[in-house]
Design a protein around this motif. Structure first.
Motif, PDB file in Angstrom:
ATOM      1  N   ASP A 202      31.366  28.144  31.281  1.00  0.00           N
ATOM      2  CA  ASP A 202      31.784  26.754  31.488  1.00  0.00           C
ATOM      3  C   ASP A 202      32.973  26.391  30.605  1.00  0.00           C
TER       4      ASP A 202
ATOM      5  N   ARG B  61      36.002  28.037  32.032  1.00  0.00           N
ATOM      6  CA  ARG B  61      36.483  27.296  33.206  1.00  0.00           C
ATOM      7  C   ARG B  61      37.246  26.040  32.785  1.00  0.00           C
TER       8      ARG B  61
ATOM      9  N   TYR C 128      33.710  35.169  35.694  1.00  0.00           N
ATOM     10  CA  TYR C 128      32.536  34.806  36.494  1.00  0.00           C
ATOM     11  C   TYR C 128      31.758  36.044  36.912  1.00  0.00           C
TER      12      TYR C 128
ATOM     13  N   ASN D 222      29.665  37.289  34.100  1.00  0.00           N
ATOM     14  CA  ASN D 222      28.528  36.412  33.828  1.00  0.00           C
ATOM     15  C   ASN D 222      27.564  36.308  35.006  1.00  0.00           C
ATOM     16  N   ASN D 223      27.613  37.334  35.854  1.00  0.00           N
ATOM     17  CA  ASN D 223      26.667  37.456  36.966  1.00  0.00           C
ATOM     18  C   ASN D 223      26.744  36.278  37.932  1.00  0.00           C
ATOM     19  N   GLU D 224      27.955  35.819  38.194  1.00  0.00           N
ATOM     20  CA  GLU D 224      28.180  34.769  39.183  1.00  0.00           C
ATOM     21  C   GLU D 224      29.231  35.258  40.182  1.00  0.00           C
TER      22      GLU D 224
ATOM     23  N   ARG E   2      29.489  35.048  43.406  1.00  0.00           N
ATOM     24  CA  ARG E   2      29.897  34.136  44.483  1.00  0.00           C
ATOM     25  C   ARG E   2      31.040  33.234  44.030  1.00  0.00           C
ATOM     26  N   GLU E   3      30.928  32.710  42.817  1.00  0.00           N
ATOM     27  CA  GLU E   3      31.992  31.848  42.302  1.00  0.00           C
ATOM     28  C   GLU E   3      33.257  32.662  42.049  1.00  0.00           C
TER      29      GLU E   3
ATOM     30  N   ASN F   4      17.633  40.241  46.290  1.00  0.00           N
ATOM     31  CA  ASN F   4      17.666  40.431  44.833  1.00  0.00           C
ATOM     32  C   ASN F   4      16.445  41.153  44.295  1.00  0.00           C
TER      33      ASN F   4
END
Length: 458
Positions: free
Chosen positions: A36, A39, A60, A63-65, A67-68, A414
């Motif tokens: 965050d 970002r 991202y 940090n295991n994101e 999709r973003e 998952n």
């Protein structure tokens, strides 16, 4: 200019720091798990270059994101920023993680246009991306283009075949690698041992494990012992697996004990499962997966008091189970489904009708819901309802609605696919005459004509 850590009290000043320093801040905060903050620094930049975009996209993903990360990569292109080599490589990793094959193909095309596709490292990343997306043909095609292959490229194809349960093919590539003069390394043996485990090749797997040190001079680590424990455990040789752990040359970690606990679940060895679970809870007291696996074993035997006690213990420690989640890419958009939560999707009504239709069709050809995979003490009717709304079934129903006939339906999950869903999807593939490719937490399943590539051995 080198980057210095900026304390929280002066963080607002950091937002006005020079541009080059700001890019370093994005990477730093991302590495520290403060995505965050990363970002916020990114959004405050007056002129975002490709370096800035690369930093936040990679952040991202780290940090295991994913999709973003993919969403930002698309936004970067929409804003006229041309991707460079690092951004395309990073995005290929994201595509592999999400199994967004269409977007991965687009990035591959960009690499070809930029003349980056002849690089050995790039080809290794491409092979991994295609294999993780379930596209074996293109993964092998990229591999075959190179006459001079390095260890990483050989490992990519071996690991890919292992994930798809193609033990024979993985072993053949391994022997081709050795005969070509490329020495196998630690990663190679993780791949071939996993391939043996997924296909029940116990004898070959044990021979390869023995040859690691004696022939190839590779010292086995906990990851390799974990593969062999899994190999023995899946084959029902749980006592041998326990003996191997006791005789290990290195200290057994949670990965090794976790492989044995998974085997206890498959073969309903509650006596051993309780011993192994105690070891795991000492090693990783905050890992909910161990509680859930033991709870699954208890529930399969109707020991609901023990299930309730475990769940109570989790609540006391403020631990919560990750919900089962499946996703599918349709028209370059990722659609996510969570088990039991059908109403969150905007097309939930039509999806539910398709689920009910498919349920009726497969019952006609012999499907019978297996209530042992419902992990709560509820009435039989509610068990059937719960099974019908598992996330992979919702994703499959959506795929049948949206993916044109003749094209494979590619689903990701998952967690490990449950036995009831596995049996149901085999029959769904048969009655709809569709090919369904499901990647769960462990491996790939290719469903076609009422059977699965795993041979029901997973």
């Amino acid at each position: 200019m080198s980057f210095l850590f900026i304390p929280r009290r002066t963080y607002s000043a950091a937002l006005t720091a020079p541009f080059s320093c700001s890019n370093s801040q994005i990477s730093y905060f991302a590495r520290c798990g403060q995505i965050d903050r990363a970002r916020q620094v990114f959004e405050q930049l007056p002129d975002k270059t490709v370096v800035s975009w690369n930093a936040i996209v990679a952040g991202y993903f780290q940090n295991n994101e994913p999709r973003e990360a993919l969403s930002l990569f698309r936004l970067m292109q929409l804003q006229g920023i041309r991707p460079n080599f690092p951004s395309m490589i990073s995005t290929l990793s994201v595509c592999g993680s999400l199994a967004t094959l269409n977007h991965g193909r687009e990035v591959h095309a960009q690499l070809v246009r930029s003349l980056f596709d002849c690089d050995v490292y790039v080809c290794s990343v491409l092979i991994t991306m295609y294999m993780k997306c379930g596209d074996l043909v293109n993964g092998k095609r990229v591999f075959d283009r190179f006459t001079s292959k390095d260890t990483v490229m050989w490992n990519s194809i071996i690991t890919g075949y292992a994930q798809h349960g193609l033990g024979k093919e993985a072993l053949q590539v391994f022997y081709d690698m050795v005969s070509s003069g490329v020495p196998p390394d630690e990663v190679t043996f993780i791949g071939v041992l996993s391939a043996c485990s997924y296909t029940g090749r116990v004898k070959e797997g044990l021979q390869l494990f023995e040859s690691m040190k004696s022939k190839y001079l590779v010292n086995p680590k906990t990851e390799h012992y974990s593969c062999v424990v899994d190999l023995l455990g899946r084959a029902g040789k749980l006592n041998e697996a326990m003996n191997l752990i006791r005789d290990m040359s290195v200290e057994a970690d949670a990965c090794v004990w976790g492989a044995l606990l998974g085997a206890c679940r498959i073969h309903n060895r509650l006596d051993m499962a309780e011993v192994v679970a105690k070891k795991l809870l000492l090693l990783e007291p905050e890992n909910t997966g161990h509680y859930i696996l033991l709870s699954n074993i208890y529930s399969s035997q109707g020991r609901w008091r023990d299930v309730a006690a475990l769940r109570s213990n989790m609540r006391v420690q403020s631990l919560s189970k990750s919900p089962g989640c499946s996703w599918i890419e349709v028209e370059k958009k990722v659609h996510t489904f969570t088990g039991g939560d059908i109403t969150s999707h905007p097309e939930h009504a039509v999806i539910l009708r398709m689920v009910e239709k498919l349920d009726g069709l497969i019952i006609e050809v012999g499907y019978s819901p297996d209530g042992s995979f419902v992990l709560h003490d509820v009435e039989e009717e509610e068990k059937v309802h719960n099974l019908r709304h598992h996330s992979e079934k919702l994703a499959v129903a959506y795929g049948i609605l949206k993916v044109p006939k003749g094209m494979p339906i590619r689903i990701m999950k998952n967690l490990r696919v449950c036995g009831d869903c596995h049996a149901a999807i085999k029959l769904i593939a048969k009655v709809t005459e569709r090919e369904i490719v499901l990647r769960d937490a462990n491996r790939f399943h290719h469903f076609k004509d009422g059977s699965c590539s795993c041979g029901d051995y997973w």
